[in-house]
Design a protein around this motif. Structure first.
Motif, PDB file in Angstrom:
ATOM      1  N   ASP A  14      16.302  -5.361  18.585  1.00 46.21           N
ATOM      2  CA  ASP A  14      16.946  -5.188  19.883  1.00 46.21           C
ATOM      3  C   ASP A  14      18.032  -4.110  19.833  1.00 46.21           C
ATOM      4  O   ASP A  14      18.156  -3.299  20.758  1.00 46.21           O
ATOM      5  N   LEU A  15      18.803  -4.079  18.752  1.00 42.15           N
ATOM      6  CA  LEU A  15      19.837  -3.055  18.606  1.00 42.15           C
ATOM      7  C   LEU A  15      19.228  -1.663  18.474  1.00 42.15           C
ATOM      8  O   LEU A  15      19.740  -0.692  19.034  1.00 42.15           O
ATOM      9  N   ALA A  18      18.087  -0.550  21.884  1.00 40.36           N
ATOM     10  CA  ALA A  18      19.236  -0.178  22.701  1.00 40.36           C
ATOM     11  C   ALA A  18      19.779   1.186  22.280  1.00 40.36           C
ATOM     12  O   ALA A  18      20.139   2.013  23.134  1.00 40.36           O
ATOM     13  N   ALA A  19      19.801   1.450  20.980  1.00 41.10           N
ATOM     14  CA  ALA A  19      20.278   2.743  20.482  1.00 41.10           C
ATOM     15  C   ALA A  19      19.360   3.866  20.956  1.00 41.10           C
ATOM     16  O   ALA A  19      19.828   4.932  21.376  1.00 41.10           O
ATOM     17  N   LYS A  20      18.050   3.637  20.911  1.00 38.86           N
ATOM     18  CA  LYS A  20      17.102   4.657  21.381  1.00 38.86           C
ATOM     19  C   LYS A  20      17.268   4.892  22.879  1.00 38.86           C
ATOM     20  O   LYS A  20      17.216   6.028  23.343  1.00 38.86           O
ATOM     21  N   ALA A  21      17.465   3.831  23.621  1.00 39.28           N
ATOM     22  CA  ALA A  21      17.669   3.970  25.068  1.00 39.28           C
ATOM     23  C   ALA A  21      18.945   4.762  25.356  1.00 39.28           C
ATOM     24  O   ALA A  21      18.976   5.592  26.271  1.00 39.28           O
ATOM     25  N   ASP A  22      19.987   4.536  24.569  1.00 45.19           N
ATOM     26  CA  ASP A  22      21.235   5.284  24.738  1.00 45.19           C
ATOM     27  C   ASP A  22      21.026   6.765  24.447  1.00 45.19           C
ATOM     28  O   ASP A  22      21.577   7.625  25.138  1.00 45.19           O
ATOM     29  N   ILE A  23      20.231   7.083  23.425  1.00 43.13           N
ATOM     30  CA  ILE A  23      19.943   8.481  23.094  1.00 43.13           C
ATOM     31  C   ILE A  23      19.223   9.145  24.259  1.00 43.13           C
ATOM     32  O   ILE A  23      19.568  10.251  24.662  1.00 43.13           O
ATOM     33  N   VAL A  24      18.226   8.464  24.804  1.00 44.87           N
ATOM     34  CA  VAL A  24      17.483   9.015  25.939  1.00 44.87           C
ATOM     35  C   VAL A  24      18.434   9.272  27.096  1.00 44.87           C
ATOM     36  O   VAL A  24      18.403  10.350  27.721  1.00 44.87           O
ATOM     37  N   LYS A  25      19.316   8.321  27.395  1.00 47.42           N
ATOM     38  CA  LYS A  25      20.264   8.478  28.498  1.00 47.42           C
ATOM     39  C   LYS A  25      21.179   9.680  28.272  1.00 47.42           C
ATOM     40  O   LYS A  25      21.428  10.459  29.194  1.00 47.42           O
ATOM     41  N   MET A  26      21.685   9.844  27.037  1.00 44.00           N
ATOM     42  CA  MET A  26      22.582  10.964  26.741  1.00 44.00           C
ATOM     43  C   MET A  26      21.861  12.298  26.866  1.00 44.00           C
ATOM     44  O   MET A  26      22.397  13.254  27.435  1.00 44.00           O
TER      45      MET A  26
END
Length: 151
Positions: A14-15, A18-26
């Motif tokens: 899950d972490l 979430a980290a991959k999703a944050d990278i995509v968002k950035m």
């Protein structure tokens, strides 16, 4: 003990998600801001900080397609720890008619990156293992695009 281990594995997964999703968002936000500041540049070739996440590069390319439709873009990113480099590109139809095709563009740089991939006239991608050749590939991509568009 097994249940505790499984719970920890799930938490790690899950972490990571979430980290991959944050990278995509950035990556998406940085690309959006850049495109809005300087829309419709004829050519963008750049390295992004997206690890080896093709999804992040794909989302960035979509921004060029929608918000800067006259821009031919080749985006690179690498994950040194995993030893992986990814490339995603987009070429608008009007640029294809000038001689720059996405599939040829990616094919020009993929060997130096130890990559496999390809594409069509408008879109192409590749994934490879030679992260040390990333700056060389960016230079090669720039030279290739300039040569094709100068004819």
């Amino acid at each position: 003990m097994r249940e505790g281990l499984n719970a920890l594995k799930k938490k790690i997964i899950d972490l990571e998600k979430a980290a991959k999703a944050d990278i995509v968002k950035m990556v998406v936000e940085a690309t959006r801001q850049e495109v809005e500041a300087t829309p419709d540049q004829p050519l963008v070739i750049k390295q992004l900080e997206a690890g080896a996440d093709l999804k992040a590069l794909n989302e960035a390319v979509k921004i060029y397609k929608v918000k800067s439709p006259r821009t031919a873009a080749m985006l690179f990113s690498a994950d040194n720890t995993a030893g992986k480099v990814v490339v995603q590109c987009w070429v608008p139809k009007e640029t294809v008619t000038k001689g720059l095709k996405a599939g040829e563009w990616v094919n020009h740089v993929k060997d130096v990156l130890g990559a496999r991939g390809g594409g069509k006239d408008n879109t192409a991608q590749a994934s490879g293992t030679n992260v040390d050749a990333l700056s060389q590939a960016v230079t090669m991509a720039t030279d290739f695009a300039n040569l094709k568009l100068s004819n």
